[in-house]
Design a protein around this motif. Structure first.
Motif, mmCIF file in Angstrom:
data_model
loop_
_atom_site.group_PDB
_atom_site.id
_atom_site.type_symbol
_atom_site.label_atom_id
_atom_site.label_comp_id
_atom_site.label_asym_id
_atom_site.label_seq_id
_atom_site.Cartn_x
_atom_site.Cartn_y
_atom_site.Cartn_z
ATOM 1 N N LEU A 112 0.856 -1.171 0.000
ATOM 2 C CA LEU A 112 0.000 0.000 0.000
ATOM 3 C C LEU A 112 0.898 1.229 0.000
ATOM 4 O O LEU A 112 1.972 1.206 0.596
ATOM 5 N N THR A 113 0.469 2.271 -0.675
ATOM 6 C CA THR A 113 1.209 3.522 -0.676
ATOM 7 C C THR A 113 0.440 4.521 0.167
ATOM 8 O O THR A 113 -0.748 4.752 -0.063
ATOM 9 N N MET A 114 1.125 5.080 1.149
ATOM 10 C CA MET A 114 0.533 6.054 2.060
ATOM 11 C C MET A 114 1.260 7.384 1.898
ATOM 12 O O MET A 114 2.470 7.409 1.646
ATOM 13 N N VAL A 115 0.523 8.472 2.060
ATOM 14 C CA VAL A 115 1.095 9.812 1.957
ATOM 15 C C VAL A 115 0.913 10.513 3.295
ATOM 16 O O VAL A 115 -0.186 10.504 3.862
ATOM 17 N N ALA A 116 1.989 11.123 3.782
ATOM 18 C CA ALA A 116 1.950 11.863 5.047
ATOM 19 C C ALA A 116 1.389 13.263 4.803
ATOM 20 O O ALA A 116 1.662 13.881 3.770
ATOM 21 N N LEU A 117 0.614 13.752 5.774
ATOM 22 C CA LEU A 117 -0.007 15.070 5.668
ATOM 23 C C LEU A 117 0.454 15.993 6.784
ATOM 24 O O LEU A 117 0.652 15.557 7.920
ATOM 25 N N ASP A 118 0.567 17.286 6.444
ATOM 26 C CA ASP A 118 0.891 18.273 7.469
ATOM 27 C C ASP A 118 -0.402 18.768 8.124
ATOM 28 O O ASP A 118 -1.484 18.232 7.861
ATOM 29 N N GLU A 119 -0.286 19.812 8.937
ATOM 30 C CA GLU A 119 -1.440 20.329 9.680
ATOM 31 C C GLU A 119 -2.516 20.913 8.778
ATOM 32 O O GLU A 119 -3.672 21.055 9.180
ATOM 33 N N LYS A 120 -2.157 21.268 7.533
ATOM 34 C CA LYS A 120 -3.124 21.824 6.575
ATOM 35 C C LYS A 120 -3.588 20.773 5.575
ATOM 36 O O LYS A 120 -4.141 21.093 4.531
ATOM 37 N N ASN A 121 -3.311 19.509 5.871
ATOM 38 C CA ASN A 121 -3.673 18.371 5.007
ATOM 39 C C ASN A 121 -2.977 18.393 3.649
ATOM 40 O O ASN A 121 -3.519 17.888 2.667
ATOM 41 N N ASN A 122 -1.789 18.977 3.606
ATOM 42 C CA ASN A 122 -0.962 18.945 2.402
ATOM 43 C C ASN A 122 0.111 17.878 2.575
ATOM 44 O O ASN A 122 0.582 17.645 3.694
ATOM 45 N N PRO A 123 0.505 17.224 1.485
ATOM 46 C CA PRO A 123 1.587 16.235 1.588
ATOM 47 C C PRO A 123 2.833 16.870 2.202
ATOM 48 O O PRO A 123 3.161 18.023 1.910
ATOM 49 N N THR A 124 3.498 16.113 3.065
ATOM 50 C CA THR A 124 4.687 16.616 3.755
ATOM 51 C C THR A 124 5.795 15.575 3.729
ATOM 52 O O THR A 124 5.520 14.378 3.589
ATOM 53 N N LEU A 125 7.020 16.020 3.853
ATOM 54 C CA LEU A 125 8.177 15.143 3.773
ATOM 55 C C LEU A 125 8.163 14.082 4.868
ATOM 56 O O LEU A 125 7.697 14.333 5.982
#
Length: 174
Positions: A112-125
């Motif tokens: 599965l591929t998961m994407v991390a989100l920042d506090e504004k729900n934008n992809p983050t490193l």
């Protein structure tokens, strides 16, 4: 992000008893239920690695190798095998066990591929991941090829959905 973490640092394990409401008319675990378990444990592993909220970007094919019967247990293990900038590839292995006989079988495995989100729900490193065991090294080695396959599959999927209307057929007058 300069921080690096070993694959094992993200390990998540989920075990459940397969009860009658979880099964189909054949007395085996619903495939969708197994997929939900896989998504859940993969999300935990990805969150553990990134220490962020995550979303599922994709699930590779899930092949149901061995049935999971009512009364069996199912144990899912997940860990991050590869990272890109904001995404994480998570390997999930599902093992069923007959409690009475102690027979164990792998019933499914998937990435599965998961994407991390920042506090504004934008992809983050996310931190890089590194393998240590032979299994982890084998999975890590094939990750770039799998990522390219997913990228091509996503392009094809986007092209396909552009061909379809969002209107329901009975509203279009077809």
């Amino acid at each position: 992000m300069s921080e690096k973490k070993p694959c094992r640092a993200s390990l998540a394990i989920k075990t459940a008893l397969v009860l009658p409401p979880d099964t189909n008319s054949h007395g085996t675990l619903f495939g969708g239920k197994l997929m939900a378990y896989m998504d859940d444990v993969a999300a935990i592993a990805a969150s553990r690695h990134s220490r962020r909220e995550i979303v599922t970007a994709s699930t590779d094919s899930v092949d149901f190798i061995n049935p999971v019967y009512k009364g069996n247990t199912i144990c899912l293990e997940a860990f991050v095998t590869y990272t890109h900038r904001t995404s994480m590839e998570v390997f999930v292995k599902a093992v069923t066990e007959n409690i009475k006989t102690s027979e164990r079988n792998i019933c499914a495995a998937a990435f599965l591929t998961m994407v991390a989100l920042d506090e504004k729900n934008n992809p983050t490193l996310v931190p890089e991941v590194y393998p240590e065991t032979e299994e982890e090294k084998w999975l890590h080695k094939g990750a770039i090829k799998r990522a390219e396959y997913r990228r091509q599959r996503r392009i094809t999927s986007k092209e396909m959905v552009e061909k379809f209307s969002t209107e329901l057929p009975w509203l279009r007058g077809d």
